[in-house]
Design a protein around this motif. Structure first.
Motif, mmCIF file in Angstrom:
data_model
loop_
_atom_site.group_PDB
_atom_site.id
_atom_site.type_symbol
_atom_site.label_atom_id
_atom_site.label_comp_id
_atom_site.label_asym_id
_atom_site.label_seq_id
_atom_site.Cartn_x
_atom_site.Cartn_y
_atom_site.Cartn_z
ATOM 1 N N MET A 1 0.826 -1.186 0.000
ATOM 2 C CA MET A 1 0.000 0.000 0.000
ATOM 3 C C MET A 1 0.868 1.246 0.000
ATOM 4 O O MET A 1 0.778 2.038 -0.881
ATOM 5 C CB MET A 1 -0.943 -0.008 1.172
ATOM 6 N N GLY A 2 1.655 1.490 0.985
ATOM 7 C CA GLY A 2 2.592 2.606 0.991
ATOM 8 C C GLY A 2 1.945 3.932 1.326
ATOM 9 O O GLY A 2 0.737 4.066 1.447
ATOM 10 N N ASP A 3 2.803 4.932 1.472
ATOM 11 C CA ASP A 3 2.379 6.290 1.791
ATOM 12 C C ASP A 3 1.674 6.900 0.584
ATOM 13 O O ASP A 3 2.229 6.928 -0.511
ATOM 14 C CB ASP A 3 3.612 7.117 2.161
ATOM 15 N N PRO A 4 0.453 7.422 0.752
ATOM 16 C CA PRO A 4 -0.268 7.975 -0.381
ATOM 17 C C PRO A 4 0.387 9.221 -0.957
ATOM 18 O O PRO A 4 0.077 9.608 -2.067
ATOM 19 C CB PRO A 4 -1.656 8.286 0.169
ATOM 20 N N ASP A 5 1.284 9.850 -0.243
ATOM 21 C CA ASP A 5 1.951 11.038 -0.752
ATOM 22 C C ASP A 5 3.312 10.725 -1.350
ATOM 23 O O ASP A 5 4.049 11.616 -1.727
ATOM 24 C CB ASP A 5 2.096 12.079 0.356
ATOM 25 N N ASP A 6 3.657 9.462 -1.446
ATOM 26 C CA ASP A 6 4.929 9.051 -2.007
ATOM 27 C C ASP A 6 4.936 9.359 -3.501
ATOM 28 O O ASP A 6 4.094 8.887 -4.243
ATOM 29 C CB ASP A 6 5.133 7.546 -1.775
ATOM 30 N N LEU A 7 5.905 10.166 -3.952
ATOM 31 C CA LEU A 7 5.969 10.554 -5.345
ATOM 32 C C LEU A 7 6.802 9.598 -6.184
ATOM 33 O O LEU A 7 6.909 9.759 -7.385
ATOM 34 C CB LEU A 7 6.539 11.972 -5.476
ATOM 35 N N ALA A 8 7.420 8.612 -5.564
ATOM 36 C CA ALA A 8 8.250 7.669 -6.309
ATOM 37 C C ALA A 8 7.387 6.835 -7.241
ATOM 38 O O ALA A 8 6.363 6.293 -6.832
ATOM 39 C CB ALA A 8 9.005 6.761 -5.341
ATOM 40 N N PRO A 9 7.764 6.748 -8.525
ATOM 41 C CA PRO A 9 6.981 5.919 -9.447
ATOM 42 C C PRO A 9 6.918 4.478 -8.967
ATOM 43 O O PRO A 9 7.884 3.937 -8.470
ATOM 44 C CB PRO A 9 7.763 6.018 -10.761
ATOM 45 N N GLN A 10 5.738 3.877 -9.102
ATOM 46 C CA GLN A 10 5.543 2.507 -8.668
ATOM 47 C C GLN A 10 5.189 1.598 -9.834
ATOM 48 O O GLN A 10 5.271 0.399 -9.726
ATOM 49 C CB GLN A 10 4.435 2.464 -7.612
ATOM 50 N N ALA A 11 4.769 2.157 -10.947
ATOM 51 C CA ALA A 11 4.364 1.352 -12.099
ATOM 52 C C ALA A 11 5.179 1.767 -13.320
ATOM 53 O O ALA A 11 5.620 2.901 -13.419
ATOM 54 C CB ALA A 11 2.871 1.557 -12.376
ATOM 55 N N ALA A 12 5.364 0.851 -14.249
ATOM 56 C CA ALA A 12 6.106 1.144 -15.469
ATOM 57 C C ALA A 12 5.305 2.092 -16.368
ATOM 58 O O ALA A 12 5.877 2.906 -17.082
ATOM 59 C CB ALA A 12 6.415 -0.147 -16.209
ATOM 60 N N GLU A 13 3.977 1.996 -16.330
ATOM 61 C CA GLU A 13 3.117 2.833 -17.147
ATOM 62 C C GLU A 13 2.431 3.870 -16.270
ATOM 63 O O GLU A 13 2.194 3.642 -15.093
ATOM 64 C CB GLU A 13 2.059 1.968 -17.825
ATOM 65 N N LYS A 14 2.083 4.998 -16.856
ATOM 66 C CA LYS A 14 1.344 6.031 -16.136
ATOM 67 C C LYS A 14 -0.099 5.577 -15.957
ATOM 68 O O LYS A 14 -0.644 4.804 -16.751
ATOM 69 C CB LYS A 14 1.379 7.358 -16.895
ATOM 70 N N LEU A 15 -0.729 6.083 -14.901
ATOM 71 C CA LEU A 15 -2.122 5.767 -14.607
ATOM 72 C C LEU A 15 -3.014 6.958 -14.929
ATOM 73 O O LEU A 15 -2.678 8.099 -14.615
ATOM 74 C CB LEU A 15 -2.288 5.399 -13.133
ATOM 75 N N CYS A 16 -4.148 6.677 -15.544
ATOM 76 C CA CYS A 16 -5.169 7.684 -15.802
ATOM 77 C C CYS A 16 -6.046 7.776 -14.554
ATOM 78 O O CYS A 16 -6.621 6.774 -14.140
ATOM 79 C CB CYS A 16 -6.017 7.270 -16.999
ATOM 80 N N PRO A 17 -6.188 8.969 -13.962
ATOM 81 C CA PRO A 17 -7.017 9.091 -12.763
ATOM 82 C C PRO A 17 -8.501 9.337 -13.051
ATOM 83 O O PRO A 17 -9.247 9.710 -12.162
ATOM 84 C CB PRO A 17 -6.394 10.291 -12.047
ATOM 85 N N SER A 18 -8.902 9.128 -14.290
ATOM 86 C CA SER A 18 -10.302 9.314 -14.658
ATOM 87 C C SER A 18 -10.743 8.164 -15.557
ATOM 88 O O SER A 18 -11.229 8.350 -16.666
ATOM 89 C CB SER A 18 -10.482 10.656 -15.379
ATOM 90 N N ALA A 19 -10.568 6.957 -15.049
ATOM 91 C CA ALA A 19 -10.824 5.738 -15.814
ATOM 92 C C ALA A 19 -12.184 5.138 -15.460
ATOM 93 O O ALA A 19 -12.754 5.445 -14.415
ATOM 94 C CB ALA A 19 -9.717 4.717 -15.519
ATOM 95 N N ARG B 1 -4.220 2.475 -1.553
ATOM 96 C CA ARG B 1 -4.512 2.028 -2.920
ATOM 97 C C ARG B 1 -5.402 0.792 -2.844
ATOM 98 O O ARG B 1 -5.017 -0.219 -2.280
ATOM 99 C CB ARG B 1 -3.205 1.706 -3.637
ATOM 100 N N MET B 2 -6.602 0.893 -3.408
ATOM 101 C CA MET B 2 -7.558 -0.215 -3.375
ATOM 102 C C MET B 2 -7.813 -0.724 -4.788
ATOM 103 O O MET B 2 -8.326 0.002 -5.636
ATOM 104 C CB MET B 2 -8.884 0.234 -2.760
#
Length: 141
Positions: free
Chosen positions: A1-19, A43-44
């Motif tokens: 889960m991790g810190d929600p304010d962590d800016l470190a990339p976690q995925a190889a691809e970008k995520l769309c926040p309006s999916a 992250r759920m």
């Protein structure tokens, strides 16, 4: 889960926040009565059961905000190598949000297309954007 304010990339691809609500999406938050998104503190992941249950009411996108892999050029909102929704949200909400406003707590910021493209201005606009209009949501980019 991790810190929600962590800016470190976690995925190889970008995520769309309006999916849309799909079994491989992430629940970002719930749309409140004031039409603002209330972000989850973690992250759920969405699964088939969530999709089935959420579909029993009004469309899930009117009640929740979801994130999923950014489709880039395969998305109708992609224009000139950029997400048009992110640009529109920042432009339309420029007079409503302030640089002094704190960034919302978000579980995908390090992977977010909007943040990568438009930085903090996109984050400050994000809670005011809903994917679909419905009884619980009004502002749609």
């Amino acid at each position: 889960m991790g810190d929600p304010d962590d800016l470190a990339p976690q995925a190889a691809e970008k995520l769309c926040p309006s999916a849309p609500c799909t079994a491989d999406a992430i629940v970002l938050g719930r749309v409140g009565r004031d039409h603002r998104v209330r972000y989850l503190p973690y992250r759920m992941e969405v699964g088939e059961t969530f999709v089935e249950e959420a579909a029993k009411g009004s469309r899930p996108e009117t009640r929740f905000r979801f994130a999923s892999t950014c489709l880039e050029g395969a998305c109708k909102q992609w224009k000139d190598g950029r997400c048009g929704v992110a640009d529109l949200a920042v432009e339309r909400l420029r007079d409503i949000v302030s640089d002094a406003d704190p960034l919302p707590r978000c579980s995908i910021r390090g992977d977010c297309r909007w943040f990568a493209q438009s930085g903090p201005a996109a984050c400050r606009s994000c809670p005011l954007v809903t994917t679909e209009r419905g009884p619980a949501a009004a502002a749609s980019a």
